[in-house]
Design an enzyme around this catalytic site. Structure first.
Site, PDB file in Angstrom:
ATOM      1  N   ASP A  35       0.209  -1.188   0.037  1.00 31.83           N
ATOM      2  CA  ASP A  35       0.064  -0.373  -0.158  1.00 31.83           C
ATOM      3  C   ASP A  35       0.941   1.128  -0.009  1.00 31.83           C
ATOM      4  O   ASP A  35       1.727   1.476   0.882  1.00 31.83           O
ATOM      5  CB  ASP A  35      -0.874  -0.318   1.505  1.00 31.83           C
ATOM      6  N   HIS A  39      -5.843  12.407  13.257  1.00 38.69           N
ATOM      7  CA  HIS A  39      -7.130  12.491  11.858  1.00 38.69           C
ATOM      8  C   HIS A  39      -8.097  11.525  12.786  1.00 38.69           C
ATOM      9  O   HIS A  39      -9.277  11.044  11.434  1.00 38.69           O
ATOM     10  CB  HIS A  39      -5.735  11.113  10.770  1.00 38.69           C
ATOM     11  N   ASP A  58       1.869  19.172  12.451  1.00 41.49           N
ATOM     12  CA  ASP A  58       1.933  18.437  12.081  1.00 41.49           C
ATOM     13  C   ASP A  58       1.487  18.916  10.734  1.00 41.49           C
ATOM     14  O   ASP A  58       0.780  20.175  10.904  1.00 41.49           O
ATOM     15  CB  ASP A  58       0.725  17.193  12.091  1.00 41.49           C
ATOM     16  N   ASP A 110       6.284  16.379  10.027  1.00 41.24           N
ATOM     17  CA  ASP A 110       5.988  15.717   8.736  1.00 41.24           C
ATOM     18  C   ASP A 110       6.351  17.268   8.017  1.00 41.24           C
ATOM     19  O   ASP A 110       5.977  17.471   7.036  1.00 41.24           O
ATOM     20  CB  ASP A 110       4.564  14.943   7.993  1.00 41.24           C
ATOM     21  N   TYR A 146       8.498  11.418   8.718  1.00 42.96           N
ATOM     22  CA  TYR A 146       8.477  10.496   7.506  1.00 42.96           C
ATOM     23  C   TYR A 146       9.436  10.178   7.225  1.00 42.96           C
ATOM     24  O   TYR A 146      10.035   9.889   6.114  1.00 42.96           O
ATOM     25  CB  TYR A 146       6.736  10.663   6.414  1.00 42.96           C
TER      26      TYR A 146
HETATM   27  C1  X5A Z   1      -0.712  11.882  11.058  1.00 42.77           C
HETATM   28  C2  X5A Z   1       0.325  11.963   9.645  1.00 42.77           C
HETATM   29  C3  X5A Z   1      -1.019  11.449   7.969  1.00 42.77           C
HETATM   30  C4  X5A Z   1      -2.033  10.815   6.775  1.00 42.77           C
HETATM   31  C5  X5A Z   1      -1.844  10.960   4.964  1.00 42.77           C
HETATM   32  C6  X5A Z   1      -2.819   9.933   4.116  1.00 42.77           C
HETATM   33  N1  X5A Z   1      -1.023  11.179   8.546  1.00 42.77           N
HETATM   34  N2  X5A Z   1      -2.375  10.162   2.965  1.00 42.77           N
HETATM   35  O1  X5A Z   1       1.121  12.254   9.291  1.00 42.77           O
HETATM   36 ZN    ZN Z   2       0.933  15.003   9.208  1.00 43.38          ZN
END
Ligand code: X5A
Ligand code: ZN
Length: 647
Positions: A20, A127, A164, A257, A297
């Site tokens: 994925d 989220h 974030d 991020d 990330y």
């Molecule tokens: C916690 C976070 C990001 C989700 C991205 C989905 N979620 N495309 O950074």
């Molecule tokens: Zn994020």
């Protein structure tokens, strides 16, 4: 009081079991990379380590409707029901640990076991919604922590800062009608073309019902936002509201991020920026800051940014920011539209949002150079970690001065002959006591310029305050400081023959009129009330300072400075964000031990006391501020919060 680091190895267990491309970035190595780097830097060892526990069903129920435990075979099918979710057999255990880690951190801070802390968790949380996992998030760790702080600790005002790069729509939905939780989020938005593609991520979503004005969205409509944009967003949007809100606790949805290198965010902020964001939040809520990991990330960028955050929570000064401090047009548009959307709900924004006349009648006009010499701004600040964080050099060491154990009372003095040579041009420095004080100050200043001491306090005899400050400025400039910021309170005039070469920025805060005699010579009245004082700091002092990027800061409380102790502490705490924390405070000899003590503790990294519910700035204070901003904005770009003012 210490910093907690909450973690459990089990949270590395959840991982992607099938292909994925969307989910693959949320990897176990995120935690191990961050933790390894914290160890390498000796930061983990300085924290109180807490082993994360699982949140109970009841605790999860504070925010979520129901939780289910499933067999492996159902996981992939279930994952498909949600947006950007990939379950693993261990996901529920990990998610309960992640929520539990946030709860433990809040408990540790609110019981006084520690001052602040970071929970390193997976999966992230912001989220996640009442009955839906979303965007790698299963339980809403920060929302659960906030609900718990209200329910179990009886808090009434909690600030949630979501740095974030994605919109934490889960937190927004859960608290949109709740005025006890002020939720701030900036996020990559691109006019709605970025995930999660929600209309309600825009600046005009400000909460509903009782919660109107307690949701603050700052959508970034372009990628590439950097240090200047992030700091401007804090100074001109988040912090004015946060001070007015007066939180009892700050929770950070600490996603990295939003840092440089991240494939999701595509932003430019360097890891040091997170030290500054953290430091700026530490002046709120008596320093009770709980950060909980969300996204991030790019392993290298994540690890560095986590270190910067923890280091700052531990009280280390923030490293200087790199790059020119000029917010981009798109950032200014976003900040402006968020300010406009929030203005009806916040007194601290109201007066300033009405555009004032550009000039006060008869006011002097700024005739400074067109812009700061870029050669000066490009020079790197070399600030290796000094062995002493804070030293206090008072003439008569006061036994009633209670200092933290790591703040030293300096005994040393510069050589007599040298002191006399520096004193010679000043009649007021001829007396023995003035010379003694100057000798101590020079010794301390040299320690700071040599990199042995980071910050300090020195005494100035009342009759020689201006002369002592003059010597300190000259000495600083001739012994290694490239750019010196001097914030002078009270009756202190800019030394008349100080060169106008752009190496020193003089800001005098005292009575009478606002004047920008040049871009390097600014004077403004001292606001009488807390609200005016805050807008002076956030709207003028810090934007000037962040634009100038000094490598040495002098703060002088001169004759008749009229500054309250808690205001002085706040000013010192915030100026500590400049020059790698290389800040020298000059106090009048007869200042109280309380004032010296509170400044020493703040310069040493302790949180200033909170100011409490603040009054509004007076119309005169706002006028003075708006006038100076109008004068100085073209040169000092961090003052801007309106895009159209720029050519
Ligand atoms: C916690 C976070 C990001 C989700 C991205 C989905 N979620 N495309 O950074
Ligand atoms: Zn994020």
């Amino acid at each position: 009081m210490g910093t907690a680091l909450v973690y459990h190895e089990d949270m590395t267990a959840t991982r992607l079991l099938w292909d994925d491309p969307e989910c693959e970035i949320e990897r176990p190595e995120r935690l191990t990379a961050a933790l390894d780097r914290l160890r390498q830097r000796g930061l983990e060892q300085r924290c109180l380590l807490l082993s994360a526990r699982e949140a109970s069903e009841e605790e999860l129920g504070l925010v979520h409707r129901e939780t289910q435990v499933l067999g492996k075979e159902e996981l992939q099918a279930l994952s498909g029901q949600f947006d950007a979710i990939c379950f693993h057999p261990s996901t529920f255990h990990c998610a309960r640990l992640a929520a539990g880690a946030g709860l433990q951190l809040v408990d540790a801070v609110l019981t006084g076991a520690v001052q602040n802390g970071l929970a390193l968790v997976r999966p992230p949380g912001h989220h996640s919604q009442r009955a839906a996992a979303n965007g790698f998030c299963v339980f809403n760790n920060v929302a659960i922590a906030a609900a718990h702080a209200k329910q179990k600790h009886g808090l009434h005002r909690i600030l949630v800062v979501d740095w974030d790069v994605h919109h934490g729509q889960g937190i927004q939905y859960l608290f949109e009608d709740d005025p006890s939780i002020l939720y701030f989020s900036w996020h990559r938005y691109e006019h709605g073309r970025f995930w999660p593609f929600l209309r309600e991520s825009d600046a005009d979503a400000v909460g509903r019902g009782q919660g109107l004005g307690f949701t603050v969205n700052l959508p970034w409509n372009q990628v590439g936002m950097g240090n200047a944009d992030y700091v401007a967003a804090f100074l001109h949007l988040l912090l004015p509201l946060a001070f007015e809100f007066d939180p009892e606790l700050v929770l950070v949805s600490a996603g990295f991020d939003s840092a440089i290198g991240d494939p999701e965010g595509q932003m430019q902020a360097t890891p040091e920026c997170f030290a500054h964001l953290t430091q700026l939040l530490q002046v709120l809520a008596g320093g009770r800051v709980c950060a909980v990991l969300e996204g991030g990330y790019h392993l290298e960028s994540l690890a560095e940014s986590v270190c910067m955050t923890v280091q700052t929570l531990l009280g280390d000064p923030a490293p200087p920011l790199s790059g020119s401090m000029v917010p981009c047009q798109s950032a200014l548009e976003s900040i402006q539209s968020a300010r406009a959307a929030q203005a009806p709900h916040w007194k601290s924004l109201q007066l300033q949002e009405e555009r004032p006349p550009p000039l006060l009648p008869g006011g002097p006009v700024c005739k400074g150079a067109a812009s700061a010499p870029s050669s000066l701004l490009d020079q790197p600040c070399l600030c290796p970690a000094p062995s002493v964080r804070t030293a206090v050099a008072l003439t008569a060491p006061d036994i009633t001065l209670v200092l933290p154990p790591d703040v030293i009372q300096q005994e040393g003095s510069a050589l007599r002959e040298e002191t006399e040579a520096w004193a010679r041009p000043h009649e007021s420095l001829a007396r023995e006591e003035a010379l003694a004080a100057l000798g101590k100050l020079l010794y301390l200043l040299d320690g700071m310029l040599d990199g042995q001491v980071n910050s300090g306090i020195a005494a100035t005899p009342a009759s020689a305050a201006a002369a002592t400050l003059d010597v300190a400025i000259r000495r600083g400039l001739s012994h290694g400081a490239q750019r010196l910021l001097c914030v002078a309170l009270g009756q202190l005039d800019r030394p008349p023959d100080l060169a106008h070469d752009g190496r020193s920025l003089w800001l005098n805060i005292r009575g009478k009129e606002a004047a920008a005699l040049s871009m390097f010579h600014v004077s403004t009245p001292l606001p009488a009330m807390t609200g005016g004082f805050l807008s002076c700091i956030l709207g003028l002092v810090l934007p000037l300072a962040y634009s100038f990027q000094p490598d040495l800061v002098l703060v002088a409380l001169g004759p008749g400075h009229g500054l309250q102790g808690r205001h002085a502490a706040l000013l010192a705490a915030m100026l500590r964000g400049l020059a790698g924390g290389r800040v020298l405070a000059l106090l009048e000899e007869d200042s109280t031990p309380q004032l010296a003590g509170i400044l020493a503790r703040v310069l040493n990294g302790e949180a200033p006391p909170s100011l409490g519910a603040s009054s509004v700035a007076s119309p005169e204070d706002v006028r003075a501020l708006m006038y100076l901003r109008g004068q100085l904005e073209p040169q000092w770009k961090m003052l801007q919060c309106h895009p159209h003012l720029v050519a």
